[in-house]
Structures are given as C-alpha cells and as structure tokens.
Design a protein around this motif. Structure first.
Motif, PDB file in Angstrom:
ATOM      1  N   UNK A 220      -2.777 -34.073  10.520  1.00 55.87           N
ATOM      2  CA  UNK A 220      -3.129 -35.009   9.369  1.00 55.87           C
ATOM      3  C   UNK A 220      -3.006 -33.986   8.005  1.00 55.87           C
ATOM      4  N   UNK A 221      -3.377 -32.840   7.998  1.00 55.45           N
ATOM      5  CA  UNK A 221      -3.410 -32.272   6.954  1.00 55.45           C
ATOM      6  C   UNK A 221      -1.874 -31.875   6.580  1.00 55.45           C
TER       7      UNK A 221
ATOM      8  N   UNK B 229      -6.397 -31.017  16.771  1.00 52.44           N
ATOM      9  CA  UNK B 229      -4.960 -31.138  16.562  1.00 52.44           C
ATOM     10  C   UNK B 229      -4.726 -32.423  15.334  1.00 52.44           C
ATOM     11  N   UNK B 230      -5.390 -33.592  15.932  1.00 50.29           N
ATOM     12  CA  UNK B 230      -5.313 -34.560  14.737  1.00 50.29           C
ATOM     13  C   UNK B 230      -5.647 -34.106  13.577  1.00 50.29           C
TER      14      UNK B 230
ATOM     15  N   UNK C 266      -0.316 -39.881  16.120  1.00 44.02           N
ATOM     16  CA  UNK C 266      -0.861 -41.128  16.745  1.00 44.02           C
ATOM     17  C   UNK C 266      -1.438 -40.570  18.365  1.00 44.02           C
ATOM     18  N   UNK C 267      -0.585 -40.059  18.963  1.00 46.37           N
ATOM     19  CA  UNK C 267      -1.037 -39.531  20.326  1.00 46.37           C
ATOM     20  C   UNK C 267      -2.335 -38.621  20.171  1.00 46.37           C
ATOM     21  N   UNK C 268      -2.461 -37.793  19.183  1.00 46.47           N
ATOM     22  CA  UNK C 268      -3.722 -36.953  19.476  1.00 46.47           C
ATOM     23  C   UNK C 268      -4.854 -38.075  19.196  1.00 46.47           C
TER      24      UNK C 268
ATOM     25  N   UNK D 260       1.285 -24.365  18.359  1.00 49.06           N
ATOM     26  CA  UNK D 260       0.410 -23.664  19.131  1.00 49.06           C
ATOM     27  C   UNK D 260      -0.701 -24.507  19.701  1.00 49.06           C
ATOM     28  N   UNK D 261      -1.417 -25.222  18.861  1.00 55.51           N
ATOM     29  CA  UNK D 261      -2.507 -26.150  19.102  1.00 55.51           C
ATOM     30  C   UNK D 261      -2.205 -27.073  20.268  1.00 55.51           C
TER      31      UNK D 261
END
Lengths: 184, 654
Positions: free
Chosen positions: B142-143, B137-138, B17-19, B104-105
C-alpha cells in the motif's frame, strides 16, 4: 501470573518515541524547526586565547587565536564523525569567501579528518586539533557543528549552534557580516 | 515488452489484493480451525509472491533497457552506466528499495506458506503468523502504490537519465542492501510469531521451535548484510574505517543486537519453557527496531551520510505504519504478556545455571541496544528541548558500548559450560581454571611479541583469546577429553550435533572479530606526505615510491591515477594505484583507495590530489588485522546457518 503493570512499560516508551518523532516531522513540514533558538552565553564576550596543535603541516607552527587579533575571522568547530558537519560544508566554503575561517577539529582521528577535507573540501585558513574537546569548552562550544564570528577586537559577534545552511547564510551570518562592515 | 511497466504496476496491485486475502483468510481459518480457509490463505501468500516477482522483474527490465519514459529510471539511471549498476540502480532509490523490501517480505510469506502446508502440529499458530505477515506485506505494498509508486511514466521524454550517485555505483551496492533487507524483513517472521503467540495467549516450547529457525535465518542474513556494508564502506568508499556510528549503521545494529538476544532467549523457551513474555517482547522489538531504523533513515529526521531521501511526508506515512505495526502488538502485549506461560509448569532454576547466564546475555544485549538507541536519538531529543542540532559521535558510543560488549565477552565462554537448572560450581571451576591458564599463557606470548600496548588493547586481545579458549574447551568437552578415553574422540567430534557446532563457530567468529577490532583500534598507523614523482616515503619497514600520476578515462568517469610502488624490507615489491574519479553526469568526485589485503592486515594507499609544482599528497595507512573483522562476521553467519540447518523442525522431548 496474569496482568502486571510492568508489561505496559514497552508500549509507553514506544508512544513517547512516536510523539517525539511526530513533533520532529511536523516541525520540518511546517518549516519552523530552526536551529538558532538557544541563548548563547558567550556572545558579546571576548574570545579566550586558545592555542592548539595544527592538523596539517603548514608554515605556521601552531594554531593560536591570538595571532588573529586585530582582524575579523570565523571559527568553525567540526569533526569527520559529525554528519551535520558534512551537510554544512558548502556553506562554510561560501563563508570563507568573506573572511578567514579557522577550523577546530574536535575529538577526531587525524586520518578521518583529512579524508573529510579531501571529500568535502577544505575552506579553512588553519585547523587546530582539539583532541579531548577541552578547547571547545573554553570557547563555549557544546555540540557539533558550531560556528563563531569574531570581531577585530576579539568580541564574539555571533555564536551559532548547529549547521549553517542557506537560511543561516541569508540570516544570522549575513547580519553578523554586516555588523563587521563586510558586504555579504 | 513496451508495456512492461504497466504489467509490473498491475501485478503489484493484484498482489495488494492477494495480501488482503492472505491476512483475512488465515486469521479466520486459524480462529475457526477451517482447513479450507487456511489453504486459501497460504495459496494467496504464494501467489502474492509470484506477482511481486513479476512486478520487480518488470522494473528491473525498465532499468536494463534504459526506458527513460519511466520517471524513476530517468532520475536514477543513465544509458552509459554498466549493466550491473543499472540493475543495482533498481534499489538505489527510495521507491525501488521499497519494492525490494516487499519482494523479500512476500518471499518469506511464500516460505512460511510452504511450511504451513506441511506441518500438522502448531497449525493455528503458523496460520496466525502468516496472517500477520500478510498484514505487513499489505501495509508496504500500500505504501508503494499510494505514496511511492516506481512505475509512474513521464509525459515528456528526457534525452538521457540523471545518473546515479557515483558512491552508489559499486558492486557493494549490488549485494549489501538486499542482504540487509533479508535480515530486516526476516525478523518480520519472528515478529509475526510473537503476535500469533499473543493472540493465542501461548508462547511455549513448541512455539519457540517453530519460530527459532526463522530468527536464525534472519539473524545470519542481518549479520552478513551489516558486514557487507562495513566492508563496502571500508574497501570501496575509502572512508578509512569500518564503523562510523552513523544513524544508518546504528539502525542496522539495533535490530541485530535484539535478534542476537532473541536467538539466545528462544533457546531457553525451547529447552526450559521459561522467559515467555520476555522472548515475545524481544521478537516484537527486533522487527520494530528494523522499522524504526528504516523510518529514521528515510524520513529526514536525522542527518546521515547514507540518506537518500529526506521526505517528511513519507516519513509520516511510515510513522503511521509503525504506530499500527508496533503499537498494537505492544498494547496486546501489555494485556496478554502475563498469560503466555500459563499452561507450562515452569521449574525454578538456581542462580548459578545456564538460564542465569543467558539472562545476563539478554540483559547486556538489550542494555547495549538501549544505549545505541539513546545515542542515535539524543540529537533529536535535544533538538526538541532547545532547538540545537547536534551529533554525539563515536566518542560516546565507544565509551559506552565498549565496556558492555567487554562484559559480554567475559561471560561468553562460561555460559555453554554451565548446566541447565543448577550448575555445580566445583565442576565448572575444574574446566575454567585450565581455560584461564591457557588464556594467560597466550596473552603473555602476545605481550612479549608486541610491546607498548595500553590496558585497553591488552584487555581486548585478552578477551578475544579467552573466547577462543572457550570454544576449544567446549569442543574438547564434546570429544570427551575431560572424562573419557581419547580413542573415539574424533568420532565423537564428528558426531557433534549441528546446532552445537554452529554455536561454536559463531562464538569463534565473535573472538576473531574482537581481535580484528583490537588490531585496528590500537595498532593502526598512518603516514601522510607530499611527494614529487620519484620521491619516496617510509611506513613501518617498507618504502613507498610515487612513480606516476596520470589521467585515466573510465566508462562513465574521468580520473587521475597515482601509482605507488611498495618495496618491503625483504625486497619484494608491489604496486598500488589509487584514483580520484570525477563523474561528469552526477557532477561529483570519489576517491578509490588502493588496498593490499593480507591475513595479518591491510596496507591502504590513498591519493589526495595535488599538482606537479606543490607535489602530490599520498596517505599510507596500515590496518593490522582488519580482515579479521569480516572474517569473524563470516564465521558468525556460517555458524548461524549451520545452527538453523541442524535445528529440529518439531519439538523433541529431551
């Protein structure tokens, strides 16, 4: 400087890549990405005589296909740098239960080849070293790995390009063995 | 914490959610120059990082506690495994390695947020870049959440875990993938800056200054990651070589080559405000190739020794991510690339100038990348055409990549001597001819010491010496030894700008690496023999005696160990113990080579099995200068980091 057609090239190349990959993936998922669909120019012909130096020191002093006249055998062309060869190693092991398998080690370093045998097993009756790939061309090999099954009269019964997995063992290989009168 | 796994899962969902907030708030903030939105965006980036750290820590805890109710732990760990390998088991599988990737992302997201908070110049570029970073990142969070969840529980508890691939049970695995990911993911920052440039329609010197440190950091990490992987394969896996042109290795080499081109071309944007569209393309391709490499490895598209998952369905999901992440920027590029340099008054440069030299560097690196990509994908293309699965292997790569790298090495020492805009040929020639003479003399000495070299060996060693001479010449130029009085030379050398010192160290690394490659490729030697206990064999001028073959019980394996004593010509002796290990849980075998490492090369003893009746197979390899390969890579890493540290954070008017 504004729009120039050259700037489209990267995106076109990229979508070409995506297309090929998507094809590859869908073919795997549908299970129809098989490895036996090209015609084999050498199948049905007589195997040429090929003589090569041996990879390992054994009681024979050279690797010669002539020595095998009069009996059925298989030839497997491999190299340590070929990942599909590693993948098919167990199947070659199984094939060697039915008839002698001669290995042709193509364009390889001896130490790497021996390491390969140590790691993945050595099902070969004898291994010839084809350092520059010329002998492989003689017998019609184009890529790695390839497997040939030769009848007692020297006829190439089967020329299979690509690795051998369970599918091939139960399919083309089985058929070839039955042709030779061997019960798989 | 019995519910640690659920906490980890929940933290990851919150980070997801934050990304979204990070991506949207920063994009809107950059568009409308709203300081409040931008603040919200960078705060979200930092929070997302903290949450992913929590999530990763919880998964690690589950591995450490051998909590086999977690499906991932049950299939990839074992209670008997040493704790270090329990930890490295976290990323020794598909799901966990994706979580490490995301860690890391978001770490880079948080670092970028830190910079965004501080800077005043180029805020909107930075905000766009961090927004793009948030989108990446999102996609990956998600993946994980939707296709590769590491936090799933099992309903029935297994007695013990399924072990871990014994090859992966090695200290090398504890450090190699994280380092490699740091490089891959670090390139996402350069990528984010490139997309920001396309959105803003501007890639000027200020942009290059902002982006270049990040790219240098990623490049250094990628170099270290690749070198560690190679080191690992050679020392621990006993594969006997340091590079195999395997698809997985190529997947890491391609982004490295592009990143190397990128750090050089960014320099031109920064100093001369040229090459805008080219540089932006490189930045997109650098990360694009990291993604494509990961995709090739993970999807089962190509057969590789390293592959740990072959799941075409996952492959399609990754391909969709790549299509969006790389396809859209490239489309944007097709539309906008021409406008990137519109505000700058670029001056023309002469053919004989540093710009041209760096252009040549870029061209050669990109051609090399395309060659490697072709060799890697060729089997796939052939299969699409006629259905045969093949492998092209080292013979193709060595014949095609070797000459390209050779050409690059030939030009490398000349480039730093050339002036920007217009170099004077006569002035350069005055510096080059002594370099040529020194190289010739040194090469002649080498030729006298070692006889029987072929032309390739001579050329490779010559190029290594040539690059070293170039580094020395550049340092002499800094000291002013060509023009100024020698007093004060030392002071001038100590006052050398850090980026220039870093560049020279990295170039020296290239030279050292080249000599290492020459040593291993042209002078390696091996002997294989079947020995009875007490028998000996010779390699070079040393004698090797097999003294014993005995069973050994390890923490989670059984082994047979062969002990070989080496007696050198001067009477010094040393012991080698090589083992064949059998891992009962994983039902597989590994070979542990015994290696003696020295400055001038390695001696490598491998036990190949055998019986007392037939004798035991012993391989002895001599690998001259192989350590120089990693020494060179190490110098490149240090050089890259020094350049990064000394790199200006804002543009200085020259």
């Amino acid at each position: 400087m504004t729009f120039r057609p050259v700037f489209i090239i990267p995106v076109l190349v990229f979508f070409l890549f995506v297309g090929v990959s998507l094809w590859g993936l869908l073919a795997i998922t549908n299970g129809n990405r098989d490895t036996q669909s090209i015609g084999f120019s050498m199948q049905g012909q007589t195997i040429p005589s090929v003589t090569l130096p041996l990879l390992k020191v054994t009681d024979q002093d050279e690797f010669s296909l002539n020595n095998w006249q009069g009996q059925a055998y298989a030839i497997n062309v491999w190299a340590s740098w070929c990942p599909p060869c590693r993948a098919e190693a167990p199947a070659i092991e199984r094939l060697s239960d039915h008839l002698p398998v001669l290995g042709i080690n193509q364009r390889d370093e001896q130490e790497n080849a021996l390491d390969f045998l140590n790691t993945f097993g050595d099902p070969y009756t004898a291994i010839g070293v084809d350092r520059d790939g010329r002998a492989s061309i003689e017998i019609g090999v184009q890529a790695l790995p390839e497997t040939l099954i030769i009848g007692p009269d020297g006829t190439i019964i089967l020329h299979h390009r690509g690795p051998i997995f369970a599918n091939e063992m139960n399919g083309v290989i089985r058929d070839a063995l039955i042709t030779l009168g061997i019960t798989p | 914490m019995p519910h640690g796994t659920e906490i980890g899962h929940f933290a990851l969902a919150l980070a997801f959610g934050l990304t979204i907030t990070q991506a949207l708030a920063l994009f809107a903030g950059a568009r409308s120059s709203s300081a409040g939105m931008i603040r919200l965006g960078w705060q979200a980036a930092i929070m997302a990082f903290i949450l992913v750290v929590i999530s990763f820590a919880m998964l690690t805890l589950a591995f450490l506690r051998s909590d086999f109710s977690v499906a991932l732990v049950a299939s990839h760990s074992h209670s008997l495994k040493p704790w270090l390998y329990k930890v490295s088991g976290v990323w020794g599988n598909h799901e966990g390695s994706l979580l490490l990737w995301v860690l890391i992302l978001t770490l880079f997201g948080a670092l970028m947020a830190g910079q965004l908070r501080r800077i005043s110049d180029g805020r909107s570029t930075m905000a766009y870049a961090l927004s793009i970073q948030g989108m990446i990142s999102l996609a990956f969070i998600g993946l994980i959440l939707f296709t590769s969840n590491p936090f799933l529980r099992l309903t029935s508890l297994p007695d013990d875990g399924n072990g871990l691939n014994p090859i992966l049970q090695d200290p090398g695995l504890a450090f190699h993938p994280p380092m490699l990911y740091l490089g891959y993911v670090g390139l996402s920052v350069g990528f984010a800056f490139a997309v920001a440039a396309l959105i803003e329609g501007r890639a000027d010197a200020r942009w290059a200054v902002l982006a270049r440190r990040w790219v240098l950091l990623a490049w250094a990490a990628l170099t270290a990651g690749i070198a560690l992987g190679s080191w690992w394969a050679y020392y621990e896996l006993g594969w006997g070589g340091w590079w195999f042109w395997d698809p997985v290795e190529n997947a890491s080499l391609m982004p490295w080559l592009v990143a190397t081109a990128l750090i050089h071309s960014l320099r031109v944007v920064e100093k001369r405000n040229l090459f805008h569209s080219w540089t932006v393309l490189l930045a997109i391709l650098g990360f694009g190739l990291s993604l494509i490499g990961t995709f090739i490895v993970r999807s089962g598209l190509l057969t590789s020794v390293h592959a740990f998952t072959n799941d075409p369905t996952r492959g399609i999901v990754i391909l969709v991510i790549i299509m969006i992440a790389v396809g859209i920027p490239l489309m944007l590029y097709a539309m906008r690339a021409g406008t990137l340099g519109r505000d700058t008054m670029a001056e023309a440069h002469a053919l004989f100038s540093r710009e041209t030299a760096l252009q040549a560097n870029n061209l050669l690196l990109v051609v090399t990348t395309v060659t490697v990509l072709t060799g890697t994908l060729y089997p796939l293309v052939i299969e699409a055409v006629n259905g045969a699965r093949i492998s092209v292997g080292p013979p193709f790569f060595e014949a095609s990549v070797g000459p390209l790298l050779g050409l690059m090495l030939f030009f490398l020492p000349v480039a730093p001597l050339l002036a920007w805009k217009q170099a004077s040929f006569s002035k350069i020639w005055r510096q080059i001819w002594p370099m040529l003479m020194i190289t010739a003399v040194l090469l002649a000495i080498v030729l006298m010491l070692i006889s029987g070299m072929n032309a390739f060996a001579i050329a490779t060693i010559g190029l290594g010496i040539w690059v070293m001479t170039g580094v020395a010449a550049d340092l002499f130029a800094v000291m002013g030894l060509w023009r100024q009085h020698p007093t004060g030379a030392w002071r001038r050398l100590r006052g050398i700008p850090l980026p220039r010192l870093g560049m020279n160290l990295a170039h020296l690394g290239v030279a050292v690496f080249t000599i290492g490659v020459a040593g291993v490729s042209f002078f390696d030697d091996e002997v294989i023999k079947r020995l009875q206990i007490g028998d000996h064999m010779t390699s070079g001028d040393a004698q090797f005696t097999l003294t014993s073959v005995a069973p050994v019980i390890g923490p989670n394996y059984n082994a047979t160990a062969a002990t070989v004593i080496k007696t050198a010509a001067n009477g010094e002796s040393s012991e080698f113990i090589s083992e064949i290990r059998t891992f009962p849980v994983a039902r597989s075998q590994t070979t542990e080579a015994a290696i003696q490492t020295g400055f001038l090369g390695d001696t490598y003893v491998v036990f190949g099995g055998g019986t007392p009746e037939e004798g035991f197979v012993i391989h002895i390899y001599e690998k001259p200068f192989i350590t120089w390969i990693w020494g060179g890579a190490g110098l490149m890493v240090i050089g890259g980091i020094i350049t990064m540290l000394g790199h200006p954070t804002r543009r200085q008017e020259a």
